[in-house]
Design a protein around this motif. Structure first.
Motif, mmCIF file in Angstrom:
data_model
loop_
_atom_site.group_PDB
_atom_site.id
_atom_site.type_symbol
_atom_site.label_atom_id
_atom_site.label_comp_id
_atom_site.label_asym_id
_atom_site.label_seq_id
_atom_site.Cartn_x
_atom_site.Cartn_y
_atom_site.Cartn_z
ATOM 1 N N LEU A 50 13.010 -52.931 14.603
ATOM 2 C CA LEU A 50 11.842 -52.472 13.865
ATOM 3 C C LEU A 50 10.706 -52.370 14.885
ATOM 4 C CD1 LEU A 50 10.936 -51.764 10.958
ATOM 5 C CD2 LEU A 50 10.021 -54.103 10.809
ATOM 6 N N VAL A 51 10.186 -51.155 15.048
ATOM 7 C CA VAL A 51 9.270 -50.907 16.161
ATOM 8 C C VAL A 51 7.948 -50.360 15.647
ATOM 9 C CG1 VAL A 51 8.969 -49.724 18.373
ATOM 10 C CG2 VAL A 51 11.277 -50.352 17.608
ATOM 11 N N ASP A 52 6.846 -50.982 16.105
ATOM 12 C CA ASP A 52 5.497 -50.487 15.825
ATOM 13 C C ASP A 52 5.151 -49.437 16.872
ATOM 14 O OD1 ASP A 52 2.822 -50.028 15.376
ATOM 15 O OD2 ASP A 52 2.150 -52.037 16.000
ATOM 16 N N ILE A 53 4.958 -48.182 16.447
ATOM 17 C CA ILE A 53 4.629 -47.110 17.399
ATOM 18 C C ILE A 53 3.204 -46.591 17.165
ATOM 19 C CG2 ILE A 53 7.010 -46.397 17.793
ATOM 20 C CD1 ILE A 53 6.576 -44.101 15.805
ATOM 21 N N GLY A 54 2.350 -47.454 16.558
ATOM 22 C CA GLY A 54 0.954 -47.091 16.369
ATOM 23 C C GLY A 54 0.683 -46.239 15.152
ATOM 24 N N GLU A 55 1.687 -46.098 14.268
ATOM 25 C CA GLU A 55 1.502 -45.314 13.058
ATOM 26 C C GLU A 55 1.315 -46.257 11.860
ATOM 27 O OE1 GLU A 55 4.812 -42.624 12.900
ATOM 28 O OE2 GLU A 55 4.055 -41.391 14.562
ATOM 29 N N PRO A 62 5.819 -49.369 10.726
ATOM 30 C CA PRO A 62 6.823 -49.370 11.801
ATOM 31 C C PRO A 62 8.057 -48.555 11.425
ATOM 32 C CG PRO A 62 6.683 -51.534 10.743
ATOM 33 C CD PRO A 62 5.615 -50.690 10.133
ATOM 34 N N VAL A 63 8.825 -48.162 12.443
ATOM 35 C CA VAL A 63 10.025 -47.355 12.218
ATOM 36 C C VAL A 63 11.255 -48.125 12.688
ATOM 37 C CG1 VAL A 63 8.790 -45.164 12.427
ATOM 38 C CG2 VAL A 63 9.793 -46.199 14.469
ATOM 39 N N GLN A 64 12.383 -47.751 12.101
ATOM 40 C CA GLN A 64 13.651 -48.364 12.515
ATOM 41 C C GLN A 64 14.288 -47.493 13.585
ATOM 42 O OE1 GLN A 64 16.479 -50.241 9.668
ATOM 43 N NE2 GLN A 64 17.904 -48.638 10.358
ATOM 44 N N ILE A 65 14.702 -48.134 14.681
ATOM 45 C CA ILE A 65 15.363 -47.421 15.776
ATOM 46 C C ILE A 65 16.610 -48.197 16.166
ATOM 47 C CG2 ILE A 65 15.160 -46.640 18.178
ATOM 48 C CD1 ILE A 65 12.169 -46.305 17.754
ATOM 49 N N ILE A 66 17.710 -47.478 16.284
ATOM 50 C CA ILE A 66 18.955 -48.076 16.768
ATOM 51 C C ILE A 66 18.976 -47.929 18.284
ATOM 52 C CG2 ILE A 66 21.466 -48.074 16.624
ATOM 53 C CD1 ILE A 66 19.985 -48.798 14.011
ATOM 54 N N CYS A 67 19.217 -49.052 18.980
ATOM 55 C CA CYS A 67 19.152 -49.052 20.459
ATOM 56 C C CYS A 67 20.427 -49.640 21.038
ATOM 57 C CB CYS A 67 17.933 -49.856 20.920
ATOM 58 S SG CYS A 67 17.734 -49.932 22.697
ATOM 59 N N GLY A 68 20.930 -49.009 22.105
ATOM 60 C CA GLY A 68 22.160 -49.498 22.739
ATOM 61 C C GLY A 68 21.921 -50.280 24.009
ATOM 62 N N ALA A 69 20.644 -50.487 24.398
ATOM 63 C CA ALA A 69 20.348 -51.194 25.654
ATOM 64 C C ALA A 69 20.651 -52.681 25.507
ATOM 65 C CB ALA A 69 18.889 -50.987 26.039
ATOM 66 N N VAL A 113 8.968 -45.351 23.695
ATOM 67 C CA VAL A 113 9.694 -44.837 22.539
ATOM 68 C C VAL A 113 9.517 -43.325 22.453
ATOM 69 C CG1 VAL A 113 9.903 -44.861 20.026
ATOM 70 C CG2 VAL A 113 9.423 -46.991 21.251
ATOM 71 N N ALA A 114 10.644 -42.609 22.434
ATOM 72 C CA ALA A 114 10.611 -41.170 22.163
ATOM 73 C C ALA A 114 10.698 -41.003 20.650
ATOM 74 C CB ALA A 114 11.769 -40.477 22.863
ATOM 75 N N LYS A 115 9.585 -40.586 20.040
ATOM 76 C CA LYS A 115 9.537 -40.447 18.583
ATOM 77 C C LYS A 115 10.436 -39.299 18.116
ATOM 78 C CE LYS A 115 5.079 -39.847 18.207
ATOM 79 N NZ LYS A 115 3.752 -39.729 17.556
#
Length: 803
Positions: free
Chosen positions: A67-72, A75-82, A93-95
């Motif tokens: 769950l990522v706060d991108i200043g909007e 927050p948005v949910q992003i699936i990450c493989g790192a 974050v590439a929106k």
């Protein structure tokens, strides 16, 4: 040298000048800008995000649900493989809707059943090369320091909203191997002041001299060595702005101390080295030549054996660095380092070049020492680095600098008269204009009468003679501003010499015949130098060859063309025809060698290939011979070029001939010997080489036109029995000579050596064409000449009509 446009603005006001415009101005002033790279090209929609929550993806072991706060608003949910993504991180974050390098568009997607509204990016995904990415982020995403704010432009925070100018510097312009050096240059071009970094040095009460003693035995190699001691340093990452500037210049960040030394190397052009003081094992630095057989393990974990040609930094007994090239692993700064010994030194270029070459260690530091650093900037660079270590590593700078100073460098003083300067440039510059140019360059200039005397700063070691001053004035005034004038005297149109024009005819003819022009090395090896040489002379050896393969001047072009065929054949291009016009070099003892221009060709594989018609014709002797005959006709030498069978080393014993022009040998033609073909992995290969000068300088008769025959010709065919060893060319010559003036042509159309032929004999058939341009021939006239031809054949070659 990679120059960041944004970084350069710290030293010179670049307002009103774009990176591309600046590149053009620098190039016009004499330093080529090879390219301007836009670091954020093709990137949009990348912001800083704050990872609020991170949990395991329910359907994938190697994915995380973040769950990522991108200043909007939310927050948005992003699936990450790192593997290194974690709660609390500030990340790039590439929106959804963003574009990454390579026109890679980010869209909303479902990954293993979970919605993903963007992508958390690694530095590589933002267009950075893997080799410059900090090691801790090489296998995962990049993590920003806590000071950044979600929603801000991540590209700007990474200083990727920048352009980098790549300077193609010549060896004499070592002054521009630094940002300050480039700033001086740009300031002079734009007529703007240069701003220097401010050095704030807060020193503690303790003295550096209580911690270290410096001794230099090899003062010729190291006339200046300055050491500073910084205590209580805390090793960690360097500030983001410094890391990004290093990466823009192609250098990987490591830690704050190492990054500061690299930063100063780029800023001042002065290499520095940081030792872990506690690992030295002594309170002494001794600079000396290495002992034969002495060893050191360098920072790349390689054990290196030293000789007396190499300069080393030691702790009094054992080496801790190869001076100016690379430090030793036994004194490396690491995460446990608390006290740093900072080296700022002036090493002579020749010594560093020798060590760099011997050990195969070419570094940013060695490159600068080899070309020459500014001796008056050594101490300042060390103090600037110490100040940065105090600011960004929390270090305490001990009072004073421990140094050995045997350096005596005086600025060059060069004078020139205005008369000479204007005479060289073909201009009428005034003294004020010239003084202004030197002022922009920050050169002290004084005028006495017609003479300008310039005191050249030590950073410009390339300025030593009058012509250097002329060049500086010309390039800063602007080569485009030098007036264009026509040469005085008689004016006549330029044209090619007869030789040049004929050489072009030769090239165009051969290319029209299907041969490609090759340009090969004039240097060859001991093994190949004498192969196929038309004239055997002593080979001329280079005084300082780059390699044994390129150590001698060639005597023949054919070996190089065979290498061309071999190279192409190894890449499935096995049907190829190439030619070259070039010089061979004939020794004349103590005198300079004679350069003789030769023409050579090599042909292999299929000459004709029409698969649809099922037609394939491999190259043979007569293909190449026909090309040469056509060339001789093109040059007006028809009938004067002959081919006489011969045996030559490296050539097929039965398919090789000398090329004669008016009876004089000018070259050879034939098939490469089968054993040589096998060694080179070639199919049947045919070559020729001849003296091009002999061919092009041969006198030719004025062109005569003959009217189209009004009267018919008569053709007679004869089949002759002759010795097997008798060349067909000899028989043809006898026929043409004996049949004059009525016999116009004679050509071979059949050869028979099978059954019913006497041993040692062959049957060869010619077609003879008789004609008289003034009247119709009678059979009696032709028979009379024909019998004369047969008689000559019998008397001169023992050839008789076949019964």
């Amino acid at each position: 040298m990679f120059v960041s446009y944004k970084w350069l603005q710290d030293y010179v006001d670049l307002s009103g000048v774009t990176a591309e415009e600046l590149a053009e101005k620098i190039t016009k002033s004499g330093i080529e800008v090879e390219g301007v790279e836009t670091l954020n090209e093709g990137i949009t929609g990348v912001v800083i995000g704050h990872v609020l929550e991170r949990e395991q993806h329910p359907n994938a072991d190697k994915l995380s649900k973040c769950l990522v706060d991108i200043g909007e608003e939310s927050p948005v949910q992003i699936i990450c493989g790192a593997p290194n993504v974690a709660k609390g991180q500030k990340v790039a974050v590439a929106k959804s809707g963003a574009v990454l390098p390579g026109n890679f568009k980010i869209k909303r997607a479902k990954l293993r059943g979970e919605e993903s509204n963007g992508m958390i990016c690694s530095l590589q995904e933002l267009g950075m090369e893997g080799k410059i990415v900090p090691k801790e982020y090489a296998e995962g995403i990049f993590v920003f320091p806590e000071s950044v704010t979600p929603g801000e432009d991540a590209i700007a925070a990474l200083n990727r909203d920048d352009k980098v100018l790549e300077l193609g510097l010549t060896p004499n312009r070592a002054d521009c191997l630094s940002m300050l050096g480039v700033a001086y240059e740009v300031g002079a071009i734009l007529g703007r002041e240069v701003m220097f970094p401010e050095i704030k040095l807060d020193e503690a009460g303790e003295k550096a001299s209580d911690y270290i003693k410096v001794t230099v035995e090899a003062t010729e190699d190291n006339p200046l060595y300055a050491a500073k001691v910084i205590k209580n340093v805390k090793i960690g990452p360097s500030p983001l702005w410094m890391q990004t500037r290093l990466m823009a210049a192609g250098i990987r960040p490591h830690n704050n101390v190492v990054d500061i030394t690299n930063y100063i190397l780029l800023e001042y052009g002065q290499p520095l080295h940081a030792f872990d003081y506690d690992k030295l094992g002594s309170k002494e630095i001794l600079v000396r030549r290495a002992h034969d057989g002495e060893t050191i393990v360098t920072l790349d974990d390689a054990k290196r054996t030293l000789t007396t040609d190499h300069l080393v930094i030691t702790n009094g007994t054992e080496p801790v660095a190869i001076a100016g090239v690379m430090g030793g692993a036994n004194s490396e700064v690491d995460s446990a380092t608390t006290t740093v010994l900072l080296e700022a030194a002036y090493f002579t270029g020749g010594t560093i070049r020798k060590a760099s070459k011997d050990h195969g260690l070419r570094s940013e530091a060695s490159a600068r020492f080899e070309k020459g650093v500014d001796p008056n900037r050594v101490r300042e660079a060390g103090e600037r680095a110490a100040a940065l270590m105090s600011e960004y590593a929390g270090g305490t700078i001990l009072e004073g600098t421990v140094e050995v100073d045997a350096l005596k460098v005086e600025p060059a003083v060069v004078s020139i008269t205005m008369e000479k300067l204007n005479s060289f440039l073909g201009m009428q510059l005034s003294i004020d204009e010239v003084k202004d140019i030197f002022a922009r360059l920050k050169f002290d200039a004084s005028v006495e009468g017609d003479t300008v005397t310039v005191v050249v700063p030590t950073r410009r070691g390339d300025i030593t003679i009058e012509e250097d001053l002329i060049e500086e004035v010309a390039r800063l005034y602007g080569y485009d501003n030098i007036p264009k004038t026509l040469p005085a005297g008689e004016q006549s149109a330029g044209k090619l010499t007869s030789y040049q024009a004929k050489r072009r005819v030769v090239r165009r003819y051969l290319e029209g015949a299907g041969l490609y022009q090759a340009v090969t090395y004039s240097l060859t090896s001991e093994e190949k130098v004498a192969q196929y040489a038309l004239e055997k002379t002593d080979a001329i050896k280079l005084a300082m060859p780059m390699s044994e393969e390129r150590s001698l001047l060639r005597l023949s072009i054919v070996p190089q063309l065979l290498e061309v065929l071999k190279y192409n054949g190894a890449r499935q291009a096995d049907s190829l025809a190439v030619y070259e016009t070039g010089a061979v070099f004939l020794s004349k003892g103590e005198e300079l060698p004679v350069e003789e221009e030769h023409l050579a060709a090599a042909v292999t594989g299929l000459w004709v290939s029409n698969p649809w018609q099922g037609e394939k014709k491999p190259v043979d002797f007569y293909v190449l011979k026909g090309i040469l005959e056509g060339l001789s006709e093109k040059l007006g030498l028809d009938g004067r070029v002959e081919f006489v069978q011969v045996q030559l080393d490296g050539m097929h014993p039965g398919r090789t001939a000398d090329i004669l022009l008016d009876g004089k040998r000018i070259g050879f033609i034939g098939q490469i010997h089968p054993t040589v073909q096998k060694e080179l992995d070639l199919k049947d290969t045919y070559v020729f080489e001849l003296k091009l000068g002999e061919l092009l300088e041969a006198g030719i008769e004025p062109l005569h036109y003959e009217p189209i025959p009004r009267f018919p010709s008569i053709t007679r065919d004869i089949a002759l029995v002759a010795d097997k060893e008798t060349p067909a060319g000899k028989l043809r010559s006898i026929i043409l000579e004996a049949g004059k003036p009525l016999l116009k042509e004679a050509s071979v159309f059949d050869l028979y050596e099978g059954a019913n032929m006497e041993a040692g004999k062959k049957s060869i058939a010619f077609s003879l064409k008789y004609a008289n341009p003034e009247r119709t021939l009678t059979d009696e006239e032709v028979t009379k000449v024909h019998e004369k031809v047969l008689e000559a054949l019998k008397e001169q070659a023992g050839a008789v009509l076949r019964g």
